[in-house]
Write a protein that holds these residues in place. Structure first.
Motif, short mmCIF file in Angstrom:
data_model
loop_
_atom_site.label_atom_id
_atom_site.label_comp_id
_atom_site.label_asym_id
_atom_site.label_seq_id
_atom_site.Cartn_x
_atom_site.Cartn_y
_atom_site.Cartn_z
N ALA A 85 -60.05 -16.66 37.94
CA ALA A 85 -60.14 -17.91 38.72
C ALA A 85 -60.99 -18.97 38.02
N ALA A 86 -62.06 -18.56 37.37
CA ALA A 86 -62.95 -19.53 36.74
C ALA A 86 -62.45 -19.99 35.38
N HIS A 87 -61.33 -19.43 34.93
CA HIS A 87 -60.88 -19.69 33.56
C HIS A 87 -59.51 -20.35 33.47
N ALA A 88 -58.69 -20.25 34.52
CA ALA A 88 -57.34 -20.82 34.50
C ALA A 88 -57.24 -21.97 35.51
N ARG A 89 -56.50 -23.00 35.15
CA ARG A 89 -56.29 -24.12 36.05
C ARG A 89 -55.32 -23.76 37.18
N VAL A 90 -55.50 -24.37 38.33
CA VAL A 90 -54.47 -24.40 39.36
C VAL A 90 -53.58 -25.59 39.02
N THR A 91 -52.37 -25.31 38.58
CA THR A 91 -51.49 -26.39 38.12
C THR A 91 -50.68 -26.97 39.30
N PRO A 92 -50.34 -28.25 39.24
CA PRO A 92 -49.74 -28.91 40.41
C PRO A 92 -48.25 -28.63 40.56
N VAL A 93 -47.76 -28.92 41.75
CA VAL A 93 -46.33 -28.90 42.05
C VAL A 93 -45.89 -30.34 42.30
N MET A 94 -44.78 -30.73 41.72
CA MET A 94 -44.21 -32.05 41.94
C MET A 94 -42.97 -31.88 42.83
N ARG A 95 -43.04 -32.36 44.04
CA ARG A 95 -41.93 -32.22 44.99
C ARG A 95 -40.99 -33.43 44.84
N LEU A 96 -39.74 -33.15 44.54
CA LEU A 96 -38.76 -34.21 44.28
C LEU A 96 -37.82 -34.45 45.45
N GLY A 97 -37.74 -33.48 46.37
CA GLY A 97 -36.92 -33.66 47.56
C GLY A 97 -35.46 -33.33 47.34
N THR A 98 -34.67 -33.56 48.38
CA THR A 98 -33.24 -33.23 48.36
C THR A 98 -32.47 -34.23 47.51
N GLY A 99 -31.53 -33.69 46.74
CA GLY A 99 -30.68 -34.54 45.93
C GLY A 99 -31.17 -34.75 44.52
N ALA A 100 -32.32 -34.19 44.16
CA ALA A 100 -32.84 -34.38 42.80
C ALA A 100 -31.88 -33.81 41.78
N PHE A 101 -31.71 -34.52 40.68
CA PHE A 101 -30.85 -34.13 39.56
C PHE A 101 -29.39 -33.97 40.00
N GLY A 102 -29.02 -34.70 41.06
CA GLY A 102 -27.63 -34.68 41.50
C GLY A 102 -27.22 -33.44 42.25
N THR A 103 -28.19 -32.64 42.70
CA THR A 103 -27.86 -31.43 43.45
C THR A 103 -28.08 -31.67 44.95
N ALA A 104 -27.61 -30.71 45.74
CA ALA A 104 -27.82 -30.78 47.18
C ALA A 104 -29.04 -29.97 47.59
N ALA A 105 -29.81 -29.51 46.62
CA ALA A 105 -30.98 -28.68 46.90
C ALA A 105 -32.22 -29.53 47.08
N ASP A 106 -33.23 -28.93 47.69
CA ASP A 106 -34.56 -29.53 47.82
C ASP A 106 -35.39 -29.00 46.66
N VAL A 107 -35.58 -29.82 45.64
CA VAL A 107 -36.10 -29.36 44.36
C VAL A 107 -37.57 -29.74 44.18
N SER A 108 -38.33 -28.85 43.57
CA SER A 108 -39.71 -29.16 43.15
C SER A 108 -39.93 -28.56 41.78
N LEU A 109 -40.88 -29.12 41.05
CA LEU A 109 -41.25 -28.64 39.72
C LEU A 109 -42.67 -28.07 39.76
#
Length: 594
Positions: A296-320
């Motif tokens: 815990a003291a050595h690795a970062r908590v990396t973020p999530v980028m929520r893109l929502g429904t329709g990202a990249f032309g899909t019908a999915a709710d996508v996040s990175l």
């Protein structure tokens, strides 16, 4: 017991082969050198009779006649390095510290050239030139050279014997029997110590050797301590055959002639199995929880980028999931720290083979822990990754054309130096460390339906799948069409070799995922999606153009599966896409994005 890690998955595979042989094997043998040649203690695997004690003039004589052992444990060095780093071969350095005041009984065996010399002073000169720091040859060690050459020549000419002959050290065997360093030396100033022999006889009897055998007089051509050492070797042989063998190092290395380099002992029946190093059972959530607290003291908590429904032309709710923002540029930092914080680190430091990211992570973790690191990279490693490894203070060695060539060079170095090998995927600590990413992702996005995870050697997807195993989350692997080791393993129902040709080969270019990764993923990964290189480079371009994320090919592969339709999500599916590596060659990225 010994305070060291239990045997690895690679070692367990060796032990399983021994177990299969054991079921049909008639004889085992424990062997030690003696005045008359070799003293051997033969025993049936059924243990119905006392061991047979014989002296043979040549080691090869053990494999002719009415009694031919299927497995031999011998007190003699096997596998010779071309150079020696530190105080002897890696196995000698590894076991010496376990023996307490009896450390001096583990001789330092020099490089092959010195062992092949028949003149003492010539041997000293050759050993001096091939060691760092420079070391000559002890007279005691030199007297062993003819017997070392005898075994070396036999195993080189008879490759089939290499899996039947195991190097042991009697003092390590006795230490294993007692569970602690011995109280009395075997000899004092070259003279047999009666208290030491009595202690060893008692340990042999407790280990199952009949008292009448342990207390018997040796044959004329052998001394009393030779007999006890041969019996100790027999105890180790029995345990190896039963699947409880434990080598130092684990897994064994190989010398330039392909001979194994390891000293074997065993795990007593009374010692419970643990998942400290490579493990036969899948990595569990509690293990990942422990690793998360550890790093815990050595690795970062990396973020999530929520893109929502329709990202990249899909019908999915996508996040990175942006693990590309981790220390040293990739998820590999998690596994590297978990290794360094879980295992004892020898004076020789740590070593790893890597296409770049694993090496950078190990170098970074080693720098933060104040540990020496030696990293072996293949010729295909990008300059940016090699520069990152050097920037973190590690020694970089080019170890061959492809990743597997670098791994082989790393294995030889570990066997010779005694360094701790940190494997990029085929190790329990590594997989457990990478599993912390799955745990973190789950906490950030508890409603995911599916995650897309790029696959190279499989350590990352093994860890993530171990966390999500048994949950509603579907784990889908993503491999380049030209580098599909996990898909090939699934097709063959076991790990197999594949050819590698992909733009992402430096990070997703393993030729074989190995047994441990296969065992972990075969029931926990839904399937593998294969993507063309064009989709991977397209994903790199999209990540830079739309999000200003500079991502390497392997780090963009999971998104490539979504862009090209290799993975088609359902309408409304909550889809998490892992972006896992940022160590990109900026000039190549500039060419992609125009």
């Amino acid at each position: 017991m010994l305070g060291v890690a239990p045997h690895s998955r690679a070692t367990q595979m060796q032990c399983q082969r021994c177990e299969r042989r054991r079921k049909r094997m008639a004889w085992l043998a424990g062997v030690d050198g003696c005045k008359g040649g070799w003293i051997a203690a033969f025993a049936s695997d059924e243990r119905s009779e006392a061991p047979l004690i014989r002296v043979v003039p040549r080691f090869a004589d053990l494999f002719v006649g009415e009694i031919v052992p299927d497995l031999v444990a011998v007190d003699m060095p096997i596998g010779l390095p071309e150079r020696v780093q530190g105080s002897g071969r890696g196995p000698e350095q590894a076991v010496r510290a376990l023996l307490g005041d009896r450390q001096s009984s583990v001789f330092s065996i020099p490089a092959r050239g010195a062992v092949e010399a028949t003149d003492y002073w010539e041997a000293c000169a050759l050993a001096f030139a091939a060691s760092d720091p420079p070391r000559k040859v002890s007279k005691q060690g030199f007297h062993l050279f003819p017997k070392i050459r005898e075994i070396d020549g036999l195993l080189r000419s008879e490759p089939g014997l290499r899996e039947r002959v195991f190097e042991i050290h009697p003092e390590l065997a006795f230490r294993t029997m007692r569970g602690a360093p011995l109280l009395h030396p075997k000899k004092i100033k070259g003279v047999v110590n009666p208290e030491g022999l009595a202690e060893r006889r008692n340990l042999l009897v407790a280990a199952g050797i009949p008292a009448e055998t342990a207390n018997s007089c040796p044959p004329r051509e052998a001394a009393a301590d030779d007999l006890l050492d041969a019996l100790a070797a027999l105890v180790v042989a029995r345990n190896i055959a039963a699947g409880r063998g434990r080598p130092f190092p684990d897994p064994p290395g190989r010398d330039s002639h392909g001979l194994p380099i390891a000293i074997w002992t065993y795990r007593p029946v009374s010692e419970p199995e643990q998942d400290i190093a490579m493990s036969a059972r899948p990595v569990t959530r509690p293990m990942i929880e422990e690793a998360a607290a550890r790093i815990a003291a050595h690795a970062r908590v990396t973020p999530v980028m929520r893109l929502g429904t329709g990202a990249f032309g899909t019908a999915a709710d996508v996040s990175l999931k942006l693990e590309c923002l981790q220390h040293a540029g990739s998820f590999k930092t998690r596994g590297a720290f978990n290794n360094l914080l879980s295992l004892p680190v020898p004076a020789a430091g740590v070593s790893a083979a890597s296409g770049g990211n694993h090496g950078a992570a190990v170098a970074y973790a080693a720098m933060k822990r104040g540990v020496k690191a030696t990293i072996f990279v293949p010729e295909i490693s990008p300059a940016a990754k090699i520069e990152a490894i050097k920037r973190f203070g590690a020694d970089v060695v080019v170890g061959g054309a492809q990743y597997d060539d670098a791994q082989a060079a790393c294995d030889r170095f570990v066997a010779e130096s005694g360094a701790l090998k940190i494997h990029p995927f085929a190790a329990g600590e590594t997989i457990t460390g990478q599993g912390t990413l799955g745990r973190e992702w789950d906490l950030q996005e508890p409603d995911l339906d599916t995650v897309l995870v790029a696959v190279g050697g499989g350590g990352l997807i093994s860890g993530i799948a171990s966390w999500f195993a048994g949950s509603k989350v579907k784990v889908v692997g993503v491999e380049p069409e030209g580098s599909r080791a996990l898909q090939a393993a699934f097709d063959a129902k076991g790990p197999v070799e594949v050819k590698v040709a992909s733009v992402a080969a430096d990070s997703l270019g393993a030729r074989n995922v190995g047994q441990l990764v296969y065992d972990v993923t075969k029931d926990s990964v839904d399937h593998v999606a294969l993507v063309p290189d064009a989709a991977i480079t397209e994903a790199q371009g999209v990540l830079w153009r739309d999000f200003r994320l500079a991502v390497e090919p392997g780090g963009a592969a999971a998104l490539g599966a979504l862009l090209c339709g290799a993975y088609k999500p359902a309408k409304g599916e909550r889809l998490g896409v892992l972006v896992c590596g940022a160590n990109v060659d900026l000039a190549k990225l500039a060419a992609i994005v125009g």
